[in-house]
Structure formats: C-alpha cells, structure tokens
Design a protein around this motif. Structure first.
Motif, PDB file in Angstrom:
ATOM      1  N   GLU A 287       7.188  -6.258  13.031  1.00 37.44           N
ATOM      2  CA  GLU A 287       6.331  -5.618  12.496  1.00 37.44           C
ATOM      3  C   GLU A 287       5.634  -4.168  13.291  1.00 37.44           C
ATOM      4  N   THR A 288       6.018  -4.769  14.754  1.00 37.71           N
ATOM      5  CA  THR A 288       5.509  -3.432  15.739  1.00 37.71           C
ATOM      6  C   THR A 288       6.516  -2.671  15.380  1.00 37.71           C
ATOM      7  N   VAL A 289       6.731  -2.125  14.754  1.00 35.46           N
ATOM      8  CA  VAL A 289       7.570  -0.916  14.375  1.00 35.46           C
ATOM      9  C   VAL A 289       6.602  -0.061  13.240  1.00 35.46           C
ATOM     10  N   ASP A 290       6.674   1.463  13.387  1.00 41.29           N
ATOM     11  CA  ASP A 290       5.857   1.817  12.590  1.00 41.29           C
ATOM     12  C   ASP A 290       6.834   2.098  11.194  1.00 41.29           C
ATOM     13  N   ASP A 291       6.026   2.581  10.090  1.00 39.02           N
ATOM     14  CA  ASP A 291       6.454   2.419   8.930  1.00 39.02           C
ATOM     15  C   ASP A 291       8.293   4.122   8.610  1.00 39.02           C
ATOM     16  N   PRO A 292       8.490   3.099   8.623  1.00 39.44           N
ATOM     17  CA  PRO A 292      10.365   4.366   8.340  1.00 39.44           C
ATOM     18  C   PRO A 292       9.325   5.536   7.466  1.00 39.44           C
ATOM     19  N   ASP A 293       9.840   6.575   7.965  1.00 34.61           N
ATOM     20  CA  ASP A 293       9.740   8.031   7.170  1.00 34.61           C
ATOM     21  C   ASP A 293      11.228   7.678   5.615  1.00 34.61           C
ATOM     22  N   MET A 294      11.754   7.092   6.102  1.00 39.77           N
ATOM     23  CA  MET A 294      12.894   7.012   4.911  1.00 39.77           C
ATOM     24  C   MET A 294      14.119   5.980   5.027  1.00 39.77           C
TER      25      MET A 294
ATOM     26  N   PRO B 190       1.906  -5.978   2.681  1.00 40.39           N
ATOM     27  CA  PRO B 190       0.489  -6.556   3.557  1.00 40.39           C
ATOM     28  C   PRO B 190       0.358  -4.999   4.467  1.00 40.39           C
ATOM     29  N   ASN B 191      -1.253  -4.986   4.684  1.00 34.99           N
ATOM     30  CA  ASN B 191      -1.184  -3.196   5.715  1.00 34.99           C
ATOM     31  C   ASN B 191      -0.541  -1.999   5.122  1.00 34.99           C
ATOM     32  N   LYS B 192      -0.239  -2.148   4.068  1.00 39.81           N
ATOM     33  CA  LYS B 192       0.688  -1.056   3.921  1.00 39.81           C
ATOM     34  C   LYS B 192      -0.029   0.814   3.631  1.00 39.81           C
ATOM     35  N   LYS B 193       0.355   1.148   5.151  1.00 39.34           N
ATOM     36  CA  LYS B 193       0.099   2.659   4.890  1.00 39.34           C
ATOM     37  C   LYS B 193       0.913   3.292   4.439  1.00 39.34           C
ATOM     38  N   SER B 194       1.170   3.631   3.931  1.00 42.34           N
ATOM     39  CA  SER B 194       2.782   5.061   3.629  1.00 42.34           C
ATOM     40  C   SER B 194       2.852   4.738   1.877  1.00 42.34           C
ATOM     41  N   ASP B 195       2.770   5.469   0.789  1.00 43.14           N
ATOM     42  CA  ASP B 195       3.539   5.651  -0.438  1.00 43.14           C
ATOM     43  C   ASP B 195       5.055   6.440  -0.581  1.00 43.14           C
TER      44      ASP B 195
ATOM     45  N   VAL C 264      11.611   8.002   0.634  1.00 41.14           N
ATOM     46  CA  VAL C 264      10.832   8.857   1.428  1.00 41.14           C
ATOM     47  C   VAL C 264       9.154   8.362   1.060  1.00 41.14           C
ATOM     48  N   LYS C 265       8.647   8.491   2.766  1.00 45.30           N
ATOM     49  CA  LYS C 265       7.560   8.898   2.624  1.00 45.30           C
ATOM     50  C   LYS C 265       7.494   9.384   1.333  1.00 45.30           C
ATOM     51  N   SER C 266       5.529   9.216   0.107  1.00 38.23           N
ATOM     52  CA  SER C 266       5.817  10.466  -0.506  1.00 38.23           C
ATOM     53  C   SER C 266       5.088  12.150  -0.336  1.00 38.23           C
ATOM     54  N   GLU C 267       5.090  11.911   0.640  1.00 42.10           N
ATOM     55  CA  GLU C 267       4.514  13.685   1.102  1.00 42.10           C
ATOM     56  C   GLU C 267       5.600  14.608   1.684  1.00 42.10           C
ATOM     57  N   LEU C 268       6.812  13.186   2.269  1.00 43.15           N
ATOM     58  CA  LEU C 268       7.838  14.167   2.748  1.00 43.15           C
ATOM     59  C   LEU C 268       8.702  14.913   1.362  1.00 43.15           C
ATOM     60  N   THR C 269       8.171  14.547   0.182  1.00 45.85           N
ATOM     61  CA  THR C 269       9.029  15.310  -0.591  1.00 45.85           C
ATOM     62  C   THR C 269       8.992  16.819  -1.036  1.00 45.85           C
ATOM     63  N   ALA C 270       8.186  17.294   0.089  1.00 45.91           N
ATOM     64  CA  ALA C 270       8.260  18.965  -0.620  1.00 45.91           C
ATOM     65  C   ALA C 270       9.126  19.550   1.028  1.00 45.91           C
ATOM     66  N   VAL C 271       9.727  18.900   1.668  1.00 41.57           N
ATOM     67  CA  VAL C 271      10.128  19.427   3.204  1.00 41.57           C
ATOM     68  C   VAL C 271      11.167  18.506   2.911  1.00 41.57           C
TER      69      VAL C 271
END
Length: 1361
Positions: free
Chosen positions: A960-967, A1006-1011, A1029-1036
């Motif tokens: 729970e203490t770890v940020d959401d993974p990028d992938m 719960p505590n959703k931060k990213s799509d 992957v996080k939706s904002e990373l699809t372009a890179v």
C-alpha cells in the motif's frame, strides 16, 4: 467394374498431383505451358480427347455403362474437339462450339451424377432387405470416372482460357477516334509459377511449335482485356533547331524493339496499327514492319529504338526513340544532352582493391563531364572511402572491366555479412515521358537488373560477366522472379550474400527519373511549388518514397560535402539514382481537336504509384500502423493528364487500416485478425492522419471492409478511433463506409460504380477537393487539389484499386467537362485509362501479395467473364501459398535493404571530421538526454486452467505504501487446460476473461489514482503475457511487438514454450518473456534445452532478438525443482529455512554451471516454494502423487537500469500455484533531439575551426552546451498550465520584467523598422503611453475569469550573433 477399378488407382495419384499443383500455383504453370507450346498442347488435347472417347467405349463393354449415357458423353467430347480450331489456344467466347461446350459439360456431369446416385441407392435398398447386391462402384471409382471421362477435357479448355485471360480483340478499341500511341506501357514481368521455378533447369526449347511465338503474341483476337504493350516507351526527340548541331548517325547492326505506324486517312482520321506484343525471348530482332498505305499520309516519322547495352562509342538503349535516326538529321546538342540517358562502366583495380565507376566517351561527345567515382573499403567496419576525380586522372589501362553491361547508375552502399557492397543498375528500359508538354523531359526508367560488387573481397567477383551474352529484360525477369523467392536459383555452390536483395530490386517494380531536373518521388504539385533554382538539386526528394534512401544516404552526405561546381558535375553525370517502388505507366494518344489546321491534339496519360517504405513488407508480415504513424502498403497514386495547354494531376492515397493489428499463424481463406493494442492505438492513429493532412490537406477515408466477423472488428475499431480523432482534427477528416463485397454480391461490379457516384459523401468531396491544373508552357499552377481520398480494404489491393480507378475517371471527367467535352466520349482515352489502372493493380499486388490483382479483368474490359473468374481463383490459391510459406524470407530481405535489422550497420563514407563528431556525441550522451524513474510490477502465475475466482488486489497492489506502477507485466501459464483440442486450436476466450478481470480490478480499486489500458497481450496455447500501462504513457511507449516460440514435442507443439513482448519506453528498450518449460523432477536438461531454444529462436520483427534489448525480464513457470526428498523439502519449508532449500535449487545450479539463464539475476528467495498446493488451501500437495514443493515460478532479469525493490509471492487460492510478483525501479532515458542537434552543430563547428597544433580531443571535451538551448515547459493540462504559477498568477506578467529583457532581443522583432527607415513612424504617442504605464505602482493583473486564460507568448530568446 473391373477396368474402372484399376483406373482409379492412377486417378487417385492424379488427384493428389492436381491438389498439389493448385496449392503451388501449378495450374498457372500448366496454362503457361499451353500458351508457350501451343502446337504440342493442341496435339495433346486432341489426342487426349480421342483417348477419352476410346475409354468410354471400353467402359461400355467392360463395366456395362448405359448406352445412351455413353453416347451422350462421346458426343460431348466430339463437340469439345471443335474448340481446337486454327486460332487455338485463342477461343472465342461467342463461338457456337464454346457455348455448346459450356452447356454440355454441365449436362454431362448431372447425367452421370444421377446415374451413379441411382445405382448407389438401389444397392443400399437391397442391403437393407438382404437381397443380392450388384457390383456397385465405390467412391474412388466414381470420382475417377468423373475426373477422367467428364471433367478432364473441359478443364484443359478452361486452362487455355486462363492462359489468355489478358487478351482482348484490338478491334474493340474505337476505330473512329484518333489514337496515336507513341509509347506503350512497360512490359510486365513474365508470370512464373512456383512449379515452373522448381523446374527452371529443364529446357523446353526443343519442343516444336505450330508457329513462331511472336505471331501468337501479335494476334489481335483475345478474350478479356488488352495485353500490356511490352516494348519500351518512345518519347519525342527535340526538333531540329538552328542552334549548334551534331550529326547523330544510326549505329549499324543494332536491333530495333519498337515501331509506330500511324496512318492518316483522307478525312484526317488517325488509326494505330496493333502494337507489338511482349515476347518472352527479349527484344524483337530483325526488320521493323513498314507502314502500309501512302507514305505522305503518315503522321509523324517512324521511330526505332537503339539496343540496350552498347560499346563505348554507341548509343545506350533505354527504349529511346529517334525521329531523325534513320536519315541522319542534325539535332541540337544542348537538347540532346538532357535527352540522352547516362551510361557508365564499372572497372576493378587492385592494390588496394577499388571499384571505378567511369563515364563513357559517348557522354563526353554530348558535353557531359568526364568523371570517375572511385570506391574503396575504409579501415573501420562498414566504412568506405569515396573519391570524385576527373576521368583523365584514372589509368583505365590498368583496370579490369567487371561487366560488359552498361551501368545506369549507383543505388548505394550496403554492408552484408561484414562485406561492403556497391549496388549498381545494370539493366533498365524507359517507360516514357510522363508529361510530353512539359518544358523539360520528365521520363522514367524501369529497373530490370541490379548487381552487387564487393569493396572488401574478391570472393564474389564474376569476371566471366565481362564476356557473358547480353540478356533482355524479359530473360532477366524470368530468371529472377517473385515465385521462386525462397529458393536458391544460383548455379554456383555458394549463393551471393546479396542475392535476396537482387531478387527484390530486379523484380521490375523499381523506377527512377532519367533526367536530373525532375524528381520522380514527388507529386506534380510539390515539384511546381519548388524554387526553380533547386530543380536539379538531387537532395530535394520525398523521403517517404525513395526506397534506397538507407543505402544511398552516405553518398548523398558525400555529395553535400563537395563544392558547388563538383556537386553540379556529380549530378550531371547521374552517378546517383533515387529509386521508387510501385508502378509507372504512360500512354500517348491523339484526341480530336477543333478543325483549325486538321491536326489532332496529342495527349499523354500517365499513372504513377509510389509505395511508401517506412512500413514496408509483405502481406501477412506487415499490417496496420506503427508508432510513428506509418501504415503498411501506403501508396500515393497520381494520375497525370497532359495536353499542349494543361497538365492535370489528381492524387489519391491508400493504406492499411491505421490501427495496431496483425495476422499470425497459418492464414487460409478465412483470415484471422487480431487487434493487438485495442486501447493504445489512438496516438499512432492520430499521428498518421495528422501526417496525411499536413501533406495533402483535407482527408476523406473510404473504408471498403465488409460485415464479416473479422472485417467487422476492424471496421468498428476504425470508426471508433476516427470519431475520437475527428474531435481533435476537425471537419477536415471524414469517412465513408462502403461494403464492397456486399454491393458486388447484390448488383455486380457495375453497381459499385453507380453506388459510389450516387453517394453524397463521395461526390461532395470530389467537388470540394478538385484537382491540380497547371499551364503546360509556364508550369504555373492554375488550380490546386485541396484534399485526398484515403481508400482501404483489408489488403488495400483489389477492392481499393477498383474504387480508385472510379475516382480517377470521375475527376478526369470533371476536368474534361470544363475543357474538352467531346473527349469524354473517346474510347481511346478510357481504354488506356482502364489499362493503366489494371496494370497498376497487378503491379502493386505482386509487390505486396505475390500475384496479380483480382478483378482486373473487369477493370480492363468493364465485363466480368468466366476466364476472369478462373484467373482470380488461381491467383487466390497462389496467394495463400506464397504469403504463408515464401514471404518470410522476402520480409527479411526487405528489412535488410531498408536498414531495419537490429544488428545492421549503415555504411559510412570516411570523413574524419564527422567521425570525430559522432564519437564525441556518444561520449556526451548525458548532456542531451535526461532520465526518469518508473515503476514496473512484474507477476507470474500458473493458473492450472482455472478462471478468476477471487480478488486480485493482493497480487496487483501488494504494497500500500508503494506508488501505483507505471506498467503491469503479467505472465500466465496454463491459462487454458492443456488438452489436445487447445493445442491444435487455442481458445482466446479464457485470456479475454482474465484481461477483463484485471481491468476491472484496476478500475475499481480503492484510492484509485491512475487509469490503465491494456497495451498488448499475446498467447501461445496456455502461456499468455499481458502488459497494462497508465493511459497517459501510451504516447511515449513505441514499437510494441509480440512473438512466440514453441518448445513442446521438439518445437512442434505449443503446450510448452514462451511468449515475448518488446517495447520502447521513451528511448529505452524492454523485453518481457513468460514461459512454461518442460515438466518433471528429473527433466533438467530438457528445461535447459527449452531455455536455449527460446533464447536463440524467439525473434521479433526486423531481426530483433532477446539479446538486442537493454532490459530483459523473464517471468515464468520454469519448472526447475529442488533436489531433495519430499519430506526434507516440506520440513525445511515449514521452518522457513529457505537458504537450505535454495542450495539444492536446480535453477540456481544451472545458472552457476552456465547451462541456462547466463547473465541474469534473481532477487533473494524469501518466501516459501510456490508449487504445489491443494486447491484453495495453504497445504502442499496431499494427492496420490505427493509432488515435491519447489520454486517453479520465478522472475529473472538483466539490465543495468533495473533495480528489484520487492520480490515475493501473493497468498491467492485460485490455483495449485501461488502467484509471484516483483516490483522494479527502472531508469528510462529521454533523448532531447533539439539538444542533440545543437551539440552536434557546435561540435562540428569546433572541429572545423581547429587550428594547427591544437589538440582536438581537449577542445571537444571543453566545449559546453549553451544553457539556453531551450527546454520546453511541461505540457499543460485541464488542471495545470505552464504559464500559471505562484510568481505569475493567472498568467499575469509585471511590465517591469519586460524592461529586463535584453535590448537585442526586442530589436530582433521582424516587424521593427530600422531607425533610418523612411517607414518609421515619427509619432511618439505609443512611447508616451508605455512610459506612463511604467509609473503605475502595481502591475496590472487580469480580471479572474471562469475558465483558464489563454497562454501568453513564450519569452523571447536571444538572437544568435
């Protein structure tokens, strides 16, 4: 049935051969034999029918066939014999014998069908009532009877139709219309089947013919459409002028390959004699046919062509024609100089080894520079040394001629197998002048042969080529053809390493511009818009369509480093060739003109298709779009219609559906389509359309896909993505969906034409887009084309070509309504238009799919015929074979030619200055790049074939203490039960269920931060790999590819194996692999072998392997066990004595011994063994087998940027394995291309300005990149904006800050006038207002608004001194 029973054995073998021939293009081969050996084929056909008639008689006596049925069949075969007339194999579709044959074969079939059905039913009835059963023929015997006695003779006749499916009576061309054709469509490559290529070493030359083959080719009778005229095109020679003149004598003894006889009748109507047909034996040798009739009525002068290859003092042949050649008329030297094609010769020098490309003395007679281009191998790998010298500085007497062929130019340098090769064009013919009314010639040549000569080794020298006999283009294309691509046709023991490239470049699909003043790769609108001073600059071309850009780049860079005079001479010598792939066809014709002087108007109709190379490949290997927005099979097609008044250009494009989709595995007629990145295609989709709109203006897509399941998937995804893109790109982007197959099924091909011309979305855009029209004499644009149609079907071949033909004709009619209404009724014009589009469809189809296009019979003639249907069926079968079994080798060759292979190095020309800059750039990578940290959660789980049954949060979000993974990278094994049915045909539904469950977990956590979106999934039977992957990373994230490798049953079964997905995150490459290795406690060596098979045999596109990636992560059920007894393992596991267990771990031992996973790392095993549990419990296996617990599920990694932060397992109970996860911190590099270019420029300037005695290395090391190279602020979003911050609330900028700007910056305003300019305003009112504003105590702030204010302009940068 005794006799028929024995015959059936031979019939079974014949049926097997027939099916094999069908799959391997053999029917095409048989039809070619019929066409080429007509006399022998006729004898065989006639005598074969006699044999069948005799067989009917024998079967009547021996097998008691009914008399009436037998007599009817004999009558049918007697009528079949009537088709073998004196014109055979040309069969008239309207002849009574052919029509009767078509009816009789159907009647004969059903008569015998009902006879044998009646016999079988009677026998079945007798068996039911246990009566005496007569001797009834079996299935094999009945099938043999039908195959021999009913179908064989009609099949032979239909094959003769297929052999002539391109012929149409020339009398069909409008006789009353003026039709002067001074040039013909370039001959197309000989059709060659797979079987023919396999039997190429057999000679059929001794087979007698009924008549010479060329006479058959010249026959004006045919079936479906005019055959492509084969002789080279003949442009007009400049007329005699009073300028300084040069006598051009006719070279004696040279062959003539083309003539044009134009007759003028007393009423001034013109008529063309039939043009000569293509001969498979090369150019026609011998006298040219003399014109008939009164010579005073001949329109123009008789034209001849000079031979293609010649001695140093003769004229080269590109199919050029000379109006005044026979009479020795004087012509202007200046005009001839730009008209004569370049010729040069290739020599070899030793000590050191060097290749000399030298201009011919023939060119020097016409005032061209006498120059030599010299190539030597450099000291470094993939490096060459090039010199451009005057010819008199080269001692030709000390050199050896490498080939007697005249070299037309150089395509570039390429490194293959550690050798550097020079690619030169050794055979080419002219297609024609695409704009006869242009100020300068715009002629095109078609490449027929390309040769590769090594700079580094004499191994591949063939000095016998200097004395070999010359081959015509047909012979070259027959020996190097598409169908035998995957086979070695060379006679030498070792195949030339460049043979795959030779086959591609010598396929007859490459073209180049003969004159230096025009650019074939660019459409007419672009050429006319260029500065006239740059017309002869070879560096101006459309990089999307120049196919040899990769191998010619080093020579273009060398050219740029020459001084202006030498650069001009290099261009004038035409050493460098820029080639396009696609199709170029030209027709020149006479059209009726107003009765002023009685002369007709001469018009030229040209069609140019330019195939893009940035996503090039073959049909099943290259689909969809890439991350840069490049589409597969992207073609720009330009129709050019030229008269003495106007030049009209109309451009269309085609390309694959711009989504991430592909077709894997064996594809038959029911093609399986997989959209590989359904939720991550939008960035690439929009990139593609933005590029097309930037290039052409407005875009209207025409989607011709149908409503079948596979095509419907693409259609729905296409429409959904375009709707989203429409919101961003506006009304300049639209689409029309048109189900082509459904329209043809309901109303035939004619209905497609009617329907398209009635659709408002099509007709409105035709009117809106218009066409380009320019003044023919001044080359000034009158009207411009404002948009393009982008047409697609599944392959962008047959249906697309059909619709583009309609759009091209509709637009030409639009022009003719404005200029010459009477030309709309010209059969000559539209016959040539249809022929060009039919040839265009065939050419593009052969490049992409390996066969000619379907539906071309209708395109040529406007009719759908039986022979056309048969031809289309043959092509479809041939495509299936070629695309599945031969195209992979061609794809590798294409990637090699384009420089796409990952282990390929581009040849560079020795240049110490630029080499120093490149080295310095590599050392200073950190100065023009940045890094960012990303988190990757990697998990593996053997599911034991079970569906999801519990929450996945403990596995996907274990900390729970770890940020959401990028992938998320998740690997599954046994996602389906490993049954025989699943192994044969994998069910993707189970994978989709798990995909949906994972996405649901991510969306409802719960505590959703990213799509998150599903980037890519891949499956091999029970092994599956998913990347989210996080939706904002699809372009890179770019260049995402998937691959599989089977290891079960020695690589034949997918129950064991691996799935890999690779990608590039910014500028860092990753490769993820999940695998299921061999099971069994003692199968250690088998597991090691599986690993080696996967590591060495799993390949991605363009030659990329697992080892070619910076970061590699395995997440697998490795099946390695613990070498301890069961009780000991369980006891140590209960005590958490993991060190003792790890000491006996088979995987650790294999890694220590270097037998598997060499170079990989693994985190500490601080969790209990994950295999094997009773389902739904924490108890190890208590079943009868009592498996020994083991760490079968593992995560291993390799990469300096990877840092494993967490390595553990999750306590889930849905399988007999426990899922394992690892959390990685990865460093991703982001290269700033602007900084890189700036640093490269500064380094280059520093090297150039280095003084004598100054240490270059120290100077380059001390060079500092300026701090103001410009880092752009972070992009704005709906929540934040880069101009809105604490120091500048709501974007307010204190005016006092403007005073701090450097004065030079403000003086750099382009709208400021100089102080002494008379345009400067003497008023100071603005200055007074500005001064008054500075006296205000506080800066003025904008009134807060309800929405985010628009951004102010970015701060100005200091101007460079």
């Amino acid at each position: 049935m005794g006799l028929l029973h024995y015959i059936s054995y031979g019939a079974v073998l014949a049926a097997f051969a027939f099916v094999t021939l069908s799959l391997a293009s053999g029917l095409l081969y048989v039809s070619e034999l019929i066409e080429e050996h007509s006399r022998t084929a006729k004898v065989i056909g006639q005598r074969g029918i006699y044999v069948i008639i005799l067989l009917h008689v024998l079967l009547y006596f021996f097998d008691a066939l009914p008399l009436l049925h037998t007599a009817f069949s004999i009558t049918c075969h007697i009528i079949y014999l009537q088709n073998f007339s004196h014109t055979w194999p040309i069969i008239s579709l309207t002849s009574p014998s052919f029509l009767a044959s078509c009816a009789l074969v159907v009647a004969d079939h059903f008569i015998w069908f009902f006879h044998f059905a009646k016999m079988t039913n009677e026998a079945k009835h007798l068996r039911t009532y246990r009566g005496p059963v007569p001797n009834v023929p079996g299935f094999t015997e009945i099938a043999s009877f039908f195959g021999i006695c009913v179908w064989l003779a009609p099949l032979f006749l239909f094959l003769s139709l297929s052999a002539n499916d391109n012929a149409l009576p020339l009398s069909a061309i409008e006789p009353a219309s003026p039709s002067v054709s001074t040039s013909n469509v370039p001959y197309s490559p000989s059709r060659t089947s797979l079987i023919r290529s396999m039997l190429a070493f057999f000679s059929f030359d001794k087979i007698p013919r009924m008549r010479p083959k060329p006479s058959r080719k010249d026959t004006s009778e045919g079936l479906i459409a005019p055959r492509t005229p084969s002789a080279p095109r003949t442009p007009h020679l400049p007329p005699p002028s009073p300028s300084p003149q040069y006598n051009v004598p006719r070279s004696p003894g040279r062959s003539m390959t083309q003539e044009l006889d134009v007759h003028l009748s007393p009423n001034m109507n013109f008529k063309l004699n039939p043009p000569p047909r293509r001969s498979s034996q090369g150019p026609i040798n011998g006298p040219v046919r003399r014109p008939t009739g009164d010579s005073s009525q001949v329109f123009g002068q008789r034209r001849t062509t000079m031979p293609m290859d010649m001695d140093d003092d003769t004229t080269p042949e590109y199919g050029y024609t000379w109006d005044t050649m026979l009479s020795g008329t004087h012509v202007d030297v200046g005009e001839l100089r730009s008209f004569i094609p370049q010729a040069m010769y290739l020599y070899l020098g030793n000590g050191p080894r060097a290749l000399y490309l030298v201009t011919s003395s023939h060119d020097e007679k016409f005032g061209r520079p006498a120059r030599a281009l010299i190539f030597r191998a450099g000291e470094g790998h993939s490096q060459a040394v090039v010199e451009f010298l005057p010819k008199d500085e080269v001692d030709l007497g000390a050199l050896v001629r490498l080939t007697n062929r005249v070299v037309k130019g150089c395509l570039g340098l390429i490194s293959v197998e550690n050798d550097v090769f020079l690619a030169v064009v050794t055979s080419a013919t002219e297609v024609g002048n695409t704009r006869h009314s242009a100020v300068k010639q715009e002629s095109v040549a078609r490449i027929h042969e390309v040769s590769f000569y090594s700079l580094t080794s004499s191994t591949w020298d063939d000095l016998s080529a200097a004395t070999e006999p010359l081959l015509g283009p047909d012979a070259i294309e027959t020996s190097i053809n598409r169908d035998n691509y995957a086979q070695n046709i060379a006679t030498q023991v070792f195949e030339h390493p460049c043979m795959p490239l030779t086959k591609i470049l010598s396929s007859g699909s490459f073209y180049y511009a003969l004159e230096t003043q025009w650019d074939l790769s660019s459409r007419l609108a672009v050429r006319l818009a260029r500065d006239p001073s740059t017309l002869k600059d070879a560096s101006h071309f459309d990089g999307r369509f120049v196919w040899n850009e990769y191998i010619i780049r080093s020579l273009l860079d060398f050219r740029e480093r020459l001084d202006v005079h030498e650069r001009a001479e290099l261009d004038e010598c035409q050493f460098i060739i820029l080639a396009i792939q696609g199709y170029v066809g030209v027709f020149t014709m006479a059209l009726p003109a107003p009765p002023t002087n009685g002369s007709p108007a001469v018009a030229t109709l040209a069609l140019i298709s330019r195939l893009g190379w940035k996503r090039a490949g073959t049909r099943f290997n290259t689909r969809g779009v890439d991350d840069d927005g490049n589409c597969a099979n992207f073609v720009e097609t330009e129709t050019i219609f030229s008269t003495d008044q106007h030049s009209v250009s109309y451009v269309q494009v085609r390309g694959s559906v711009p989504l991430f989709w592909e077709q894997q595995g064996l594809q038959t007629f029911g093609q399986r389509i997989q959209i590989t990145r359904p939720h991550a295609s939008q960035p690439a989709f929009e990139r593609h359309f933005m590029q097309v709109m930037e290039e052409y203006g407005s875009v209207h897509a025409i989607n011709l896909l149908g409503t079948k399941e596979n095509e419907a998937i693409l259609t729905n995804a296409y429409a959904r993505h375009l709707q989203i893109a429409h919101n961003a790109l506006g009304d300049d982007l639209g689409i029309t969906h048109f189900d082509f197959h459904n329209a043809v099924r309901i109303g035939g091909h004619d209905s497609v034409i009617r329907d398209l011309r009635r659709m408002e979305s099509i007709t409105d855009h035709i009117e809106r887009f218009g066409f380009l029209m320019s003044d023919a004499t001044a080359d000034e644009i009158i009207t411009d084309q404002k948009g393009v149609f982008r047409t697609n079907c599944l392959d962008c071949l047959d249906r697309t070509n059909f619709v583009q033909d309609i759009l091209s004709r509709t637009t030409l009619e639009q022009y003719l309504r404005l200029v010459r209404l009477e030309w709309m009724q010209s059969n000559t014009l539209w016959t040539h238009h249809r022929e060009l589009w039919a040839e265009n469809g065939d050419a593009l189809s052969k490049i992409y799919a390996g066969t000619g296009a379907l539906n071309t019979s209708f395109t040529r003639s406007g009719k759908r015929t039986l022979a056309g249907v048969l031809s289309d069926a043959t092509k479809s079968v041939s495509r299936a074979y070629i695309n599945n079994f031969q195209d992979k080798s061609k794809q590798v060759a294409i990637d090699m030619f384009l420089g796409n292979l990952s282990n390929q190095q581009q040849v560079t020309i020795f240049d110490p200055i630029h080499d120093s800059v490149r080295t310095a750039l590599q050392r200073r990578l950190s100065e023009y790049s940045t890094t960012k940290q990303c988190a990757i959660l990697v998990g593996t789980w053997n599911l034991n074939g079970r569906p999801p049954s519990e929450s996945l949060l403990p596995w996907l979000f274990p900390r729970e203490t770890v940020d959401d993974p990028d992938m998320f990278v998740l690997g599954f094994q046994e996602i389906v039960p490993l049954t025989a049915q699943q192994i044969v045909q994998t069910d993707p539904d189970k994978r989709r269920v798990w995909e949906a469950k994972i996405l649901e977990t991510l969306d409802h956590r719960p505590n959703k931060k990213s799509d998150y979106v599903l980037l890519r999934s891949e499956q091999l039977v029970g092994t599956a790999l998913l990347i989210l992957v996080k939706s904002e990373l699809t372009a890179v994230i770019r260049n995402v590819e998937g691959a599989t490798r089977k290891t079960g049953l020695r690589g034949m079964s997918g129950n064991k194996g691996a799935v890999g997905i690779r990608l590039e995150y910014h500028d860092t490459s990753f490769c993820f692999l999940t695998a299921h290795l061999a099971a069994g406690h003692t199968m250690i060596e088998e597991r090691n072998a599986d690993y080696r098979t996967i590591a060495n045999g799993l390949h991605f596109l363009k030659g990329k392997t697992i080892q070619s990636h910076e970061n590699v992560i395995w997440l697998a059920d490795t099946n390695y066990r613990i070498d301890l007894d069961n009780s000991t393992v369980r006891s140590l596991a209960e005590r958490n004595d993991f060190d003792s267990l790890f000491a006996a771990d088979q995987l650790r031992q294999a890694m220590d011994l270097g037998t598997a996973f060499v170079g990989f790392e693994e985190g500490p095993l601080l969790f209990p063994p994950t295999y094997r549990y009773d389902l739904g419990t924490d108890n190890y296996d208590t079943s009868e087998k009592m498996r020994i617990p083991a760490w079968t599920d593992r995560i291993l990694y390799r990469g300096s940027q990877l840092d494993l932060a967490v390595y553990s397992r999750s306590e889930l109970y849905g399988s007999d394995h426990k899922p394992v996860f690892g959390i990685f911190r990865a460093e991703v590099r982001i290269i700033d291309s602007l900084k890189r270019a700036t640093l490269s420029r500064l380094l280059l300037e520093s090297v150039v300005t280095t003084d004598a005695g100054e240490k270059l290395d120290e100077k380059l090391a001390s060079l500092v990149l300026p701090a103001d190279t410009g880092e752009l602020p972070p992009p704005s979003s709906d929540e934040t904006a880069w101009w809105n911050g604490p120091d500048r609330p709501d974007g307010a900028v204190p005016i006092s800050e403007l005073l701090k700007l450097d004065t030079a910056v403000r003086k750099g305003n382009p709208f400021d006038s100089p102080e002494d300019s008379p345009l400067s305003s003497p008023s100071t009112s603005d200055e007074e207002l500005y001064t008054h504003a500075l006296t205000l105590q506080t800066p003025m702030a904008p009134v807060p608004a309800g929405r985010r204010p628009p951004p102010p302009p970015p701060p100005p940068r200091p101007t460079e001194e």
